[in-house]
Design an enzyme around this catalytic site. Structure first.
Site, short mmCIF file in Angstrom:
data_model
loop_
_atom_site.label_atom_id
_atom_site.label_comp_id
_atom_site.label_asym_id
_atom_site.label_seq_id
_atom_site.Cartn_x
_atom_site.Cartn_y
_atom_site.Cartn_z
N SER A 557 0.78 -0.97 -0.01
CA SER A 557 -0.08 0.13 0.02
C SER A 557 0.77 1.14 0.04
CB SER A 557 -0.79 0.13 1.34
OG SER A 557 -1.70 1.19 1.53
N TYR A 570 -3.04 -0.58 10.28
CA TYR A 570 -2.94 -1.16 8.91
C TYR A 570 -1.79 -0.78 8.27
CZ TYR A 570 -4.42 -0.83 3.94
OH TYR A 570 -4.28 -1.12 2.51
#
Length: 680
Positions: A557, A570
């Site tokens: 990400s 996350y």
């Protein structure tokens, strides 16, 4: 050539009916024909034509466009210019001058048989029972004993114009006959109506089958060898999975192959019997068989309780011996006109107690090769039950395998897609980015395993991608090592091995530091950091065993390098994944395995993560409506574009192509340009 002719409709119905029963013929094997009348669109006159299944078609799925259409008088006229058996191959090109209209599909080598035999309908099939008689040492005598004068023996002759002339002459000389047994090859039958031809074909098949059943030896392959019996189901499958990658590696030395595993009772019984080694060495006989299985298999002739380590240790010498033997076979018969040797690796590998592994350029080819070897086992059983199995001479096999006409057929095949022969395992592939990746890889020719926590959804997506020759769905809880091992075992049993791993499974909880619980932290890291580690570790074992290199790709990400609010668990686990890429690239490079990552951002559309509450949480963080989240992410990028799952899939595809053969340890941003996330 499209037509509404009722004769064609009858031919298609008969072909599909015969071809749908594996007792009658094998995939793409045999051919059928019908003679009738078509109106010439230029002259308006009726023209006698013959419709014949075209080259490479399959009877079970044949459609009108799969028929070659020729003017019958011109086919018969070729007998006047036939230059003799030494030049009979020239006649195949002559069929082009017999075409009616556009001619339909390319005529097969058996077209002469169908055109010259004086019957309205002709079937040429490869039934196991018929080939059993055709390959028996006393096949001619058995044919008379089984059928009387209703079926005539034809000595082996390579398919072609001369064989067509021979069968036409036999039909004329034997008006009482309904068909023939073709030595070493198969059967041909005929009739004046489509139903009569089908009935005659079926009668020959059923009669041969019944005779073998009633008069054949109970154990045609001899006694079971002590210690060679089939392993119990669970143990057998685990052992098959443990050796599959090693076997695929040796089957792929010349060219990457996809594998298929068969452990049917027929195969396991054959592998356990005394006569198996000698019969396997004799090889297959019917041309359709050995063209797909090679002339003989590689046999790992060790007892069923041999350890995986013992099997793996034996493989190099067995493989070297097989390759040397195949090269010697080629050199014995090749001449200046022969095509180059196509490869010396086995297409069939037999492992007593475990089963059969078959190989091909794609899954369908691998599966069909296995089906053909099962046909060959049935043929050997029938021949040995009544007499002794006596396949055609090795020199004749070479003439077929390296036939100029067979080479031309191979060259007519469409070019393979870029990822043909590669096997991909994609986690979290039942939705969003994972589904887009699986779809793109399958579309580029890869065999794809759709792995997801929900097996039913994974299987649903796999079915959307195509048949089980294209994709399969498996359950995969990536946080559970046992579940990961089971999913990878399913993968190698389905396709023979693995080449490409995509660590995509994930979830996200958007919370501030003070709101993030220990359970939140553990869940995020268990699924993504630990999950990616477990999948990569398990897959790496298979990649190393294969010795064929491969790719591991992490869907990380933008957050792995970008610091944003309310995202501690996350983003931290994404940073973990990003460093796994670097670490594994450094460790696995020696095995030819490339490890790269992709850093998407703001993939809202179709995302399972966003749909599961993440989108609402992020929208709240940014003070916008959830429906506007995609536009919000787009407007803050340098390119002003929304990122969708297909953009990520495109990057995955690019990284595993030959264009990136020298790239490892790379992170590719797919974020439409987020300056704060630039890597350097």
């Amino acid at each position: 050539m499209p037509t509404t002719n009722p004769t064609v409709a009858e031919l298609i119905e008969r072909s599909n009916r015969l071809g749908s029963d594996p007792r009658n013929t094998n995939y793409a094997g045999g051919n059928t024909s019908a003679k009738g009348v078509e109106r010439d669109p230029v002259t308006g006159e009726d023209v006698e034509v013959v419709w014949v299944k075209g080259s490479g078609g399959d009877l079970g799925t044949l459609k009108p466009e799969g028929l070659a259409v020729l003017q019958l008088d011109r086919v018969k006229a070729l007998t006047g210019v036939y230059p003799g058996v030494e030049r009979e191959d020239e006649m195949v090109a002559a069929f082009d001058y017999c075409a009616f209209g556009k001619g339909g599909a390319a005529p097969s080598i058996d077209t002469a048989m169908h055109g010259l035999v004086d019957a309205a309908h002709v079937d040429h099939l490869h039934p196991d029972s018929g080939i059993a008689l055709a390959t028996a040492a006393d096949g001619e005598e058995l044919t008379k004993k089984v059928f009387g004068d209703r079926v005539v023996w034809v000595p082996w002759r390579r398919p072609g114009f001369q064989l067509g002339l021979d069968i036409a002459a036999i039909k004329e000389a034997n008006p009482q006959a309904v068909g023939t047994i073709l030595g070493g090859h198969g059967i041909t039958a005929w009739g004046e109506t489509s139903e009569e031809a089908r009935t005659n074909s079926q009668w020959i098949i059923d009669t041969a089958e019944a005779y073998i059943r009633e008069h054949g030896a109970a154990e045609p392959f001899g006694a079971v060898r002590e210690g060679y019996e089939a392993l119990p189901d669970g143990k057998r499958n685990r052992k098959a999975a443990a050796i599959a990658a090693h076997l695929r590696g040796i089957a792929s030395q010349d060219k990457p192959q996809v594998g298929h595993y068969t452990d049917s009772p027929v195969v396991l019984d054959f592998l356990a019997r005394e006569k198996m080694p000698a019969l396997a060495e004799l090889g297959t006989s019917c041309p359709d068989h050995f063209l797909r299985t090679k002339v003989k298999p590689l046999v790992v002739d060790l007892p069923a309780d041999a350890t995986v380590e013992q099997i793996v240790a034996a493989l190099p010498d067995l493989h070297d011996a097989y390759r040397a033997d195949y090269a010697a076979y080629y050199e014995r018969y090749a001449d200046a006109e022969s095509p180059a040797m196509r490869g010396a690796d086995p297409a069939i590998i037999l492992v007593p107690g475990v089963g059969m592994f078959s190989y091909g350029a794609d899954k369908q080819t691998a599966r069909v090769a296995g089906e053909f070897y099962v046909n060959a086992i049935n043929v050997m059983a029938g021949a040995e039950a009544l007499s002794a199995y006596a396949p055609i001479d090795e020199s004749e096999k070479f003439r077929i395998e390296y036939w100029a006409l067979e080479e031309a057929k191979l060259k007519r095949k469409p070019a393979p897609k870029p990822l043909a022969g590669r096997i991909a395992f994609v986690t979290g592939a039942a939705s969003g980015i994972g589904k887009a990746i699986a779809t793109r890889l399958a579309g580029e020719g890869a065999c794809v395993v759709v792995a997801d926590l929900d097996r039913a959804k994974a299987q649903e997506v796999a079915a959307e991608l195509g048949s089980s020759d294209v994709a399969v769905g498996v359950a995969a809880d990536v946080s559970d090592e046992t579940a990961v091992q089971a999913a990878l075992e399913e993968t190698v049993l389905a396709f023979g091995g693995i080449d490409l791993v995509v660590n995509n499974a994930g979830l996200s909880l958007s919370k501030s530091l003070l709101e993030t619980t220990e359970q939140d932290w553990d869940l995020q890291h268990s699924v993504m950091a630990k999950g990616s580690f477990l999948v990569s570790k398990t897959a790496a074992r298979y990649l190393i065993d294969q010795g064929m290199g491969g790719d591991i790709i992490y869907i990380s990400s933008k957050n792995s390098v970008f610091a944003g609010p309310n995202n501690i668990a996350y983003s931290a686990t994404k940073a973990d994944q990003a460093h796994q890429v670097r670490l594994l690239a450094a460790e696995l490079g020696q095995y030819g395995v490339k490890v790269n990552g992709i850093n998407p951002d703001g993939v809202v559309r179709g995302s399972g993560i966003f749909a599961g509450g993440w989108g609402a949480q992020r929208a709240k963080t940014y003070g916008i409506e959830e429906k506007d989240l995609g536009k919000f992410y787009a407007q803050r990028t340098l390119l002003g574009r929304e990122v969708v799952p297909e953009n990520v899939a495109n990057a995955v595809y690019a990284l595993c192509t030959a264009d990136f053969s020298h790239t490892t340890g790379l992170h590719v941003p797919v974020d439409a340009g987020v300056a704060a996330a630039f890597l350097r």
